[in-house]
Scaffold this motif. Structure first.
Motif, PDB file in Angstrom:
ATOM      1  N   ARG A 156       0.821  -1.205   0.000  1.00  0.00           N
ATOM      2  CA  ARG A 156       0.000   0.000   0.000  1.00  0.00           C
ATOM      3  C   ARG A 156       0.864   1.267   0.000  1.00  0.00           C
ATOM      4  O   ARG A 156       0.543   2.250  -0.657  1.00  0.00           O
ATOM      5  N   ASP A 157       1.961   1.232   0.748  1.00  0.00           N
ATOM      6  CA  ASP A 157       2.813   2.411   0.885  1.00  0.00           C
ATOM      7  C   ASP A 157       4.051   2.267   0.014  1.00  0.00           C
ATOM      8  O   ASP A 157       4.515   1.155  -0.261  1.00  0.00           O
ATOM      9  N   GLN A 214      11.950   6.284  -5.190  1.00  0.00           N
ATOM     10  CA  GLN A 214      10.809   5.381  -5.056  1.00  0.00           C
ATOM     11  C   GLN A 214      10.932   4.260  -6.076  1.00  0.00           C
ATOM     12  O   GLN A 214      11.208   4.506  -7.261  1.00  0.00           O
TER      13      GLN A 214
END
Length: 295
Positions: free
Chosen positions: A192-193, A201
């Motif tokens: 989710r994160d 990222q």
């Protein structure tokens, strides 16, 4: 492993001067690795399946896309590219490959098993680096040349092997849309994160090796062999172990793939060969113990 996409990543090291991300000549990277990339967003991922090996496990002949799919993924980063990867090796290949990779500036981030009882036994070397993408690619190919990993690109199959499973039901239970790949039905379930490495990222999560990977290889009569890896934070590890084991799914390894990721992640590998729907329900029970994205 990450046949099932299966996944590793980099510590950051510099190899030579790096061109800016906008100037990456991906054709030269392709040439250095001897194959074309699968492109997802700004990630270029290259497969190195061990199609030369015949590995059996509990009477099942493992397809390369289930557990023998070595890979490297390149992503523009910090004025060059970061690379991460997972190389599938025999025991006798580990040291020669490692020596050549280190000699050419690639970092080793993990070496371990993913499955148990495989014959011959296979090991998985996770690698990483940062710098000029062509030099990184050349270093990786030089390292792989110390193994018997096929360095010529695999021929495209005339047709995909049939998936003799109720894939619609599997999709519904897992809560994601799977994809057929080389006779294996594969899922990638991201967290989710976001996950970052050295401030970058790691997205898309699947191609970068940080999505939970699940593969179903049909074994007849509605059964399937399953393997892959859950991507977990520390507090999720034991709840997932208990959920899998209570549903007849063996836990075969728990370890790290990376060195500097945030949040800290653990990769839990599994195996079973049983009714595919039953196993999907067990995997779903385990996914429910994680902070996974809902599709």
């Amino acid at each position: 492993m990450r046949a099932v996409y299966v996944l590793a990543i980099c510590a950051v090291t510099t190899i030579g001067g790096a061109a800016s991300a906008q100037e990456i000549d991906w054709k030269k990277v392709d040439e250095a690795l001897g194959r074309s990339a699968a492109v997802s967003g700004d990630v270029h991922r290259y497969g190195f399946p061990r199609s030369d090996l015949t590995v059996t496990l509990d009477g099942v002949t493992i397809r390369p896309t289930l557990a023998l799919g070595g890979w490297t993924a390149f992503k523009p980063a910090h004025g060059g590219a970061m690379v991460m990867g997972d190389l599938v090796l025999l025991e006798t290949e580990i040291n020669p490959v490692m020596a050549k990779l280190i000699e050419n500036g690639i970092e080793i981030t993990a070496v371990h098993n993913h499955v148990l009882r495989g014959n011959p036994a296979t090991f998985y070397m996770h690698i990483g680096g940062h710098g000029d993408p062509v030099k990184l690619a050349t270093a990786i190919r030089t390292g792989l040349a110390e193994s018997k990993t096929p360095l010529t690109p695999p021929a495209a199959p005339a047709s995909q092997p049939a998936i003799d499973l109720d894939t619609g039901q599997l999709d519904q239970i897992i809560g994601a849309k799977g994809q057929a790949n080389g006779g294996v039905y594969q899922f990638g379930v991201p967290r989710r994160d976001p996950v970052t490495e050295s401030g970058m990222q790691l997205a898309p999560a699947g191609p970068m090796g940080v999505a939970t990977a699940i593969g179903f290889q049909p074994t007849g009569g509605g059964k399937a062999a399953i393997t892959g890896d859950f991507v977990l934070t520390a507090d999720e590890v034991n709840p997932v172990i208990k959920a899998l084991r209570s549903n007849g799914i063996e836990v075969t390894a728990v370890h790290s793939h990376m060195l500097n990721e945030q949040p800290r992640l653990f990769f839990l590998h599994f195996w079973a060969n049983d009714d595919a729907v039953k196993l999907a329900k067990g995997l779903r029970a385990a996914l429910d113990k994680t902070a996974s994205a809902k599709s």
